[in-house]
Design an enzyme around this catalytic site. Structure first.
Site, PDB file in Angstrom:
ATOM      1  N   GLY A  24       1.052  -1.025  -0.329  1.00 58.41           N
ATOM      2  CA  GLY A  24       0.012  -0.223  -0.038  1.00 58.41           C
ATOM      3  C   GLY A  24       0.401   1.086   0.253  1.00 58.41           C
ATOM      4  O   GLY A  24       2.134   0.982  -0.278  1.00 58.41           O
ATOM      5  N   PHE A  26       1.707   3.490   2.407  1.00 60.25           N
ATOM      6  CA  PHE A  26       2.390   3.379   3.665  1.00 60.25           C
ATOM      7  C   PHE A  26       3.113   2.120   4.038  1.00 60.25           C
ATOM      8  O   PHE A  26       3.920   1.687   5.294  1.00 60.25           O
ATOM      9  CB  PHE A  26       1.332   4.424   4.497  1.00 60.25           C
ATOM     10  CG  PHE A  26       0.983   5.578   4.083  1.00 60.25           C
ATOM     11  CD1 PHE A  26       1.467   6.387   3.804  1.00 60.25           C
ATOM     12  CD2 PHE A  26      -0.833   5.642   3.740  1.00 60.25           C
ATOM     13  CE1 PHE A  26       1.136   8.014   3.655  1.00 60.25           C
ATOM     14  CE2 PHE A  26      -0.472   7.014   3.645  1.00 60.25           C
ATOM     15  CZ  PHE A  26      -0.099   8.010   3.497  1.00 60.25           C
ATOM     16  N   ARG A 136     -12.952   5.967   8.472  1.00 62.96           N
ATOM     17  CA  ARG A 136     -12.201   7.628   8.018  1.00 62.96           C
ATOM     18  C   ARG A 136     -11.796   6.659   6.538  1.00 62.96           C
ATOM     19  O   ARG A 136     -11.582   6.857   5.565  1.00 62.96           O
ATOM     20  CB  ARG A 136     -11.550   8.551   8.691  1.00 62.96           C
ATOM     21  CG  ARG A 136     -11.943   8.641   9.615  1.00 62.96           C
ATOM     22  CD  ARG A 136     -10.875   9.751  10.603  1.00 62.96           C
ATOM     23  NE  ARG A 136     -10.874  10.722  11.384  1.00 62.96           N
ATOM     24  CZ  ARG A 136     -11.227  11.909  11.484  1.00 62.96           C
ATOM     25  NH1 ARG A 136     -11.672  12.403   9.949  1.00 62.96           N
ATOM     26  NH2 ARG A 136     -11.704  12.921  12.564  1.00 62.96           N
ATOM     27  N   ASN A 142     -11.497  -3.007   2.560  1.00 58.06           N
ATOM     28  CA  ASN A 142     -10.987  -2.487   4.045  1.00 58.06           C
ATOM     29  C   ASN A 142     -12.014  -4.043   4.883  1.00 58.06           C
ATOM     30  O   ASN A 142     -12.178  -3.633   5.667  1.00 58.06           O
ATOM     31  CB  ASN A 142     -10.876  -1.375   4.466  1.00 58.06           C
ATOM     32  CG  ASN A 142      -9.523  -0.652   4.052  1.00 58.06           C
ATOM     33  OD1 ASN A 142      -8.930  -0.992   3.765  1.00 58.06           O
ATOM     34  ND2 ASN A 142     -10.058   0.963   4.282  1.00 58.06           N
TER      35      ASN A 142
END
Length: 371
Positions: A24, A26, A136, A142
């Site tokens: 991903g 990060f 968020r 996810n």
């Protein structure tokens, strides 16, 4: 654009590396085998090394958030968090073989199963809210699927950024983001999470995001954001999707935040109502007790306790007014019923965020009942 190469997996005492799982922006995720007890686990490794207190706090925040919430049956379980010998922080988590993205892209998920998934994930989001956190970044990728086929909400990395003091972070996965997010009028509220829940359920039904279009302009992100900002609902196109369900999804993706379901739990209850109307088994809402929420609440950066999450967008509805009963949406009545059932909580929330909001909630509830 070519994806970057995954980093070398870290050396972790007590774990044996198996293979990479994904990359991903990060972090990288690797499959390891834990030696004792013996089981497969997913290890999320952050790209940047812990070189300062801010990085350490970010790691601790995500690990604490997931650990506090992972007792919920529809939230991914975290086992351990630490820093590897080369300085990279990592989190050891439950291994899930796939995500819902893989499923909806490759098959039509039955309506009954989509409803059940929606109720379970709404319960997970409500649990996070009651612990004082916004996820968020709710979207199909996810939502992972365990080895036993149970959907679980994952990746609270953005929530951890806020918990560790980064209040400027805006999570933006545009296909599932509310108008006020894509227009940068909000950094996230309960109302934006309700939108994302509805958009995710829509995607699982339609095999596309709600404002996706066919044709050469499909990849134009600015055009996508413009369509989202207008929030003109288009039915999923699934012949077996009942009008009641289309109405519930439309009710979760209304342009004005106060016109949506007031909580994730209210959205989940509306999905339960659709299950009941179709004669399906009603999926239980796994809502935590107040004692659990207090025990799971994450401390703010100044170590003061965080209370339940409240929306910072005024909830006074411009839609729920006299004459709204003439709406052509099949789900308007369902939305009114769900809101009427939540009048008590809505009034309390309104009292907390201000007198104007209180008047709006009361007015909306009265018109909902009379209309």
């Amino acid at each position: 654009m070519a994806r970057r190469q995954s980093l070398t997996p870290p050396l972790l005492p007590g774990y044996t590396y198996v293979r990479p799982l994904g990359s991903g922006g990060f972090a990288d995720v690797f499959l390891f085998q834990q030696n004792m007890p013996r089981r497969l686990v997913a290890v999320k490794v952050l790209l940047s090394k812990v070189q300062d207190d801010a990085s350490a706090r970010a790691l601790a925040a995500e690990a604490d958030i997931m650990a506090s919430l992972s007792s919920h049956p529809s939230i991914l379980t975290v086992y351990e968090a630490s820093v590897s010998s080369d300085g990279r922080p990592y989190i050891v988590m439950e291994y899930c073989p796939t995500s819902l993205t893989n499923r909806y892209r490759n098959e039509k998920i039955p309506v009954a199963e989509v409803l059940s998934i929606g109720v379970k994930i709404a319960s997970a989001v409500e649990a996070a809210h009651r612990a004082g956190l916004l996820h968020r970044d709710i979207k199909p990728s996810n939502i992972l699927v365990t080895s036993f086929g149970h959907p679980v909400l994952s990746d609270f990395g953005v929530a951890s950024a806020v918990a560790s003091g980064d209040t400027e972070t805006i999570a933006m996965s545009p296909p599932w983001s509310a108008p006020e997010l894509v227009e940068h009028r909000s950094t996230g509220t309960i109302a934006t999470e309700v939108w994302a829940l509805a958009a995710t359920v829509y995607t699982l039904l339609a095999q596309r995001s709600p404002f996706d279009v066919a044709g050469p302009g499909r990849a134009d992100e600015n055009a996508l954001k413009t369509r989202i900002a207008k929030a003109k609902y288009t039915p999923t196109g699934r012949p077996e999707s009942p009008r009641e369900l289309e109405g519930v999804l439309e009710g979760g993706m209304r342009r004005i935040p106060g016109d949506r379901y007031p909580t994730a739990a209210a959205f989940g209850q509306a999905l339960q109502w659709v299950e009941q109307s179709l004669g399906l088994p009603v999926t239980p809402m796994e809502i935590p007790t107040d004692e659990w929420a207090q025990a799971s609440a994450i401390a703010a950066p100044d170590d003061s306790p965080r209370g339940p999450t409240r929306s910072t967008v005024p909830v006074a509805s411009q839609r729920l007014r006299r004459g709204s009963g003439t709406s052509s949406s099949a789900g308007t009545g369902t939305l009114r019923d769900a809101q009427a059932n939540r009048v008590g909580k809505g009034v309390i929330i309104g009292a907390l965020v201000g007198g104007v909001v209180l008047l709006g909630v009361v007015a909306g509830a009265v018109l909902s009942v009379l209309g």
